[in-house]
Enzyme design. Structure first.
Site, PDB file in Angstrom:
ATOM      1  N   ASP A 113       0.837  -1.204   0.000  1.00 28.95           N
ATOM      2  CA  ASP A 113       0.000   0.000   0.000  1.00 28.95           C
ATOM      3  C   ASP A 113       0.874   1.259   0.000  1.00 28.95           C
ATOM      4  O   ASP A 113       0.721   2.149   0.838  1.00 28.95           O
ATOM      5  CB  ASP A 113      -0.959  -0.011   1.203  1.00 28.95           C
ATOM      6  N   HIS A 156      -2.037   0.131  11.891  1.00 31.92           N
ATOM      7  CA  HIS A 156      -1.876  -1.285  11.533  1.00 31.92           C
ATOM      8  C   HIS A 156      -0.417  -1.614  11.266  1.00 31.92           C
ATOM      9  O   HIS A 156       0.408  -0.718  11.088  1.00 31.92           O
ATOM     10  CB  HIS A 156      -2.702  -1.591  10.283  1.00 31.92           C
ATOM     11  N   ASP A 256      -0.572   8.630  10.679  1.00 34.66           N
ATOM     12  CA  ASP A 256      -1.364   8.101   9.577  1.00 34.66           C
ATOM     13  C   ASP A 256      -2.668   7.497  10.097  1.00 34.66           C
ATOM     14  O   ASP A 256      -2.668   6.759  11.081  1.00 34.66           O
ATOM     15  CB  ASP A 256      -0.530   7.029   8.864  1.00 34.66           C
ATOM     16  N   GLU A 298      -3.340  12.961  10.370  1.00 33.88           N
ATOM     17  CA  GLU A 298      -4.009  12.730   9.086  1.00 33.88           C
ATOM     18  C   GLU A 298      -5.473  12.402   9.366  1.00 33.88           C
ATOM     19  O   GLU A 298      -5.831  11.270   9.663  1.00 33.88           O
ATOM     20  CB  GLU A 298      -3.361  11.573   8.311  1.00 33.88           C
ATOM     21  N   ASP A 366      -2.570  10.662  -2.066  1.00 30.67           N
ATOM     22  CA  ASP A 366      -3.859   9.972  -2.073  1.00 30.67           C
ATOM     23  C   ASP A 366      -4.810  10.568  -3.105  1.00 30.67           C
ATOM     24  O   ASP A 366      -4.515  11.580  -3.737  1.00 30.67           O
ATOM     25  CB  ASP A 366      -4.480  10.013  -0.677  1.00 30.67           C
TER      26      ASP A 366
END
Ligand code: GLC
Ligand code: GLC
Length: 613
Positions: A113, A156, A256, A298, A366
């Site tokens: 990602d 994560h 994030d 974020e 993004d």
């Protein structure tokens, strides 16, 4: 008392209170947390401690008009960290004083990602260099007056992280660091209240893991396993990981996906009160160990969700937040050529305390999500789903004569919620025939960006009008994710054209260069300036006033932006003075009032007028 002890003592009561509240009076965990902070402080080097000290004396060191950011991917810009170091002259030529290096920690190829699936928080991706290279680069940056920003992907880990590997093998202690379920019963209950972040590229919020035979929570991609912050061991270890990065000389930690870090069944698992407690504790941890460090949250959500992440004056959380709604509203304004939503948006931003520092941007790595104020747009009979479709059609170039060339992202037809990808230049139309108009629009948008209070952050390549990169379509690791269209390798050959003012690259670079210089030297651009909207009586034209007044120094400017591709005349409701006593900042020429208060702007033209006070 040493500095650490002083700062710990200052924060201790609140720290303990919040920690105990969150973790059920777990004294052992809290004591570990405090000793971990001490250890991190002890291993912080003297140069960084000096920087901390200097910044503590000027707490708003990052809010000046001389701060300009740029975000870039190390591999796209210069192959590796050593390469970035060698190219710092270009960064400086751009006037950049804040460098955001996109994720560069170890991540599995093909399941990364874009680096947001971290498999080791203490190791740089081998092809980019080593942790020593990172520390070396930040030291060099500091010597040039450049701060460094790095993502801290805290929601994560990658499924290849050691904790995840051990969890897969059945170690309960490590399964407890994630959300593991024996079957789908509870995950299904969760799903009833959970939206999907990536509805087409990664549907659902849970993934069955073969090896352990269990179901794992995966809000983003299936290979990104959500960490369970109800477990104090996770919070302790992740805070330590964050401070480890700070000790490599990272000045700005980008938190994030921070709204997602606390999960409760029966909720949408976003922005829960515990998230704010965690951020507040992290802010204190940073202030105790490395007070020169800033937290950038974020939070890509509507303003009512974003602003609480600043915390309060007594109990601050993030130092900076993305001005995401202004960004999305900017592109809405490009497509509609109607500034009414933008005025409404800016009015609410201008009303916020000046201490709130926003990170302003046109594009980032993004997609552009169409998070606009639809309650306001309904006043003009604009329907949300239909409008999103119009915006996507416009930026794909499918709408009438739209010169834009973008691609949609996560287009799930049943949701009508697709988002948009593409570089600034391509969205402005630089891939179409009328390059002059594209350059004008692109320049005007950057001027608007630089007119706002806060920290403007350029997306690498935008300074020379870099176009979309379509090669990602042929890369099996990337083709499903259209965000790669604007994550292409920096084109150094094209960038050379910045010296030739006849080329689009040269025109954009030159204008930007001028504007950045002006912003850097004029205090009217400082964060502490007053800002207000100037009514222009013309919906195509946005007017912004700025005023800075301190002691002997007083500056006032009026800025006008024509979002229409056709010429517009208008009469601003601001007293223009008699005689019309302004100069055009871009040309340095006196701005004479030829039409008794009426101003004319060509299509996509802007003016920065400085009052001769
Ligand atoms: C953030 C990043 C995005 C990433 C996601 C998951 O939103 O900006 O690129 O996909 O987090 O980590
Ligand atoms: C006001 C006025 C402007 C003035 C400024 C001072 O709103 O419109 O003329 O210079 O703010 O703060």
């Amino acid at each position: 008392m040493n500095d650490f002890e002083k700062r710990l003592a200052k924060n201790y009561d609140e720290l303990k209170w919040l920690y105990y509240e969150l973790y059920g009076n777990d004294k052992q965990a809290f004591d570990y947390f405090c000793s971990m902070l001490k250890m991190c402080w002890e291993s912080r080097n003297d140069l960084l401690k000096e920087l901390d000290e200097a910044r503590e004396k000027v707490p708003d060191w990052y809010a000046g008009n001389d701060i300009l950011g740029m975000m870039l991917y190390t591999e796209c810009f210069a192959k590796n960290l050593k390469g970035v170091k060698e190219h710092l002259d270009y960064i400086q030529e751009c006037g950049v004083t804040y460098l955001h290096l996109m994720p560069l920690l170890d991540t599995p190829k093909g399941r990364s990602d874009g680096g947001y699936a971290v498999s080791d928080f203490r190791k740089v991706r081998p092809d980019l260099g080593t942790i020593e290279d990172l520390a070396d680069l930040s030291e060099k940056c500091h010597s040039l007056g450049i701060s460094v920003c790095l993502d801290f992907v805290m929601n994560h880990t990658s499924e290849d992280h050691e904790w995840a590997m051990r969890a897969k093998k059945g170690e309960k202690e490590f399964q407890d660091r994630y959300f593991f379920f024996d079957n789908w019963e509870i995950p299904k209950q969760f799903e009833q209240h959970l939206p999907e972040v990536f509805p087409t590229t990664a549907p659902g919020n849970f993934t069955f893991n073969e090896e352990s035979g269990k179901v794992v929570m995966t809000t983003f991609y299936p290979y990104q396993w959500d960490l369970n912050y109800r477990n104090p061991v996770v919070f302790n270890d992740m805070t330590e990981n964050m401070l480890f990065l700070c000790n490599q000389g990272i000045d700005i930690i980008r938190l994030d996906a921070v709204p997602y870090i606390w999960k409760t069944l029966g909720t949408n698992c976003r922005n829960l009160p515990q998230v704010h407690t965690l951020v507040r504790i992290m802010r204190m941890a940073a202030e105790i160990v490395c007070p020169g460090t800033l937290l950038l949250g974020e939070v890509v959500m509507e303003p009512s969700k974003v602003v609480p992440y600043f915390g309060t004056v007594e109990k601050p959380e993030c130092n900076m937040l993305y001005n995401v709604t202004t960004m999305a509203s900017t592109w809405h304004t490009v497509a509609t050529k109607d500034t009414r939503l933008m005025k409404h948006q800016l009015a609410s931003v201008f009303a916020l305390p000046k201490e709130y520092v926003f990170l302003n941007y046109l594009r980032c790595h993004d997609d552009i999500g169409w998070g606009l104020d639809y309650d306001f747009l309904r006043n003009f009979e604009i329907d949300e789903v239909a409008h999103k479709k119009f915006l996507n059609d416009y930026f794909k170039g499918d709408f009438k004569n739209s010169p834009s060339r973008g691609e949609t992202y996560n287009d799930a037809p049943e949701l009508g919620d697709a988002r948009m990808c593409g570089t600034t230049a391509s969205l402005c139309g630089l891939e179409s025939k009328n390059k002059d108009m594209a350059v004008k629009l692109d320049t005007m948008l950057h001027a608007f960006l630089l007119t706002q209070s806060g920290i403007p952050v350029l997306y690498s390549g935008d300074e020379v009008g870099q176009l979309n990169d379509y090669t990602y379509h042929d890369d099996p690791d990337k083709s499903a994710d259209s965000r790669y269209i604007h994550r292409g390798a920096f084109n150094w050959k094209n960038a050379e054209k910045r010296r030739d003012k006849k080329t689009p690259e040269g025109k954009i670079f030159d204008a930007l260069h001028k504007m950045i210089k002006l912003r850097d030297t004029r205090s009217v651009f400082s964060n502490s300036a007053d800002t207000w909207l100037i009514e222009t009586g013309n919906d195509h034209v946005l007017g912004i006033g700025r005023y800075y007044g301190e002691k002997t120094q007083k500056e006032k400017m009026l800025a006008f932006f024509n979002f229409s591709d056709e010429a517009q005349t208008f009469t601003p409701n601001e007293n223009l003075g008699d005689p019309f006593n302004y100069s055009d900042m871009m040309t340095g020429e006196r701005f004479t009032d030829k039409n008794s208060g009426r101003i004319k702007l060509e299509g996509y033209e802007f003016k920065w007028l400085l009052a001769n006070l």
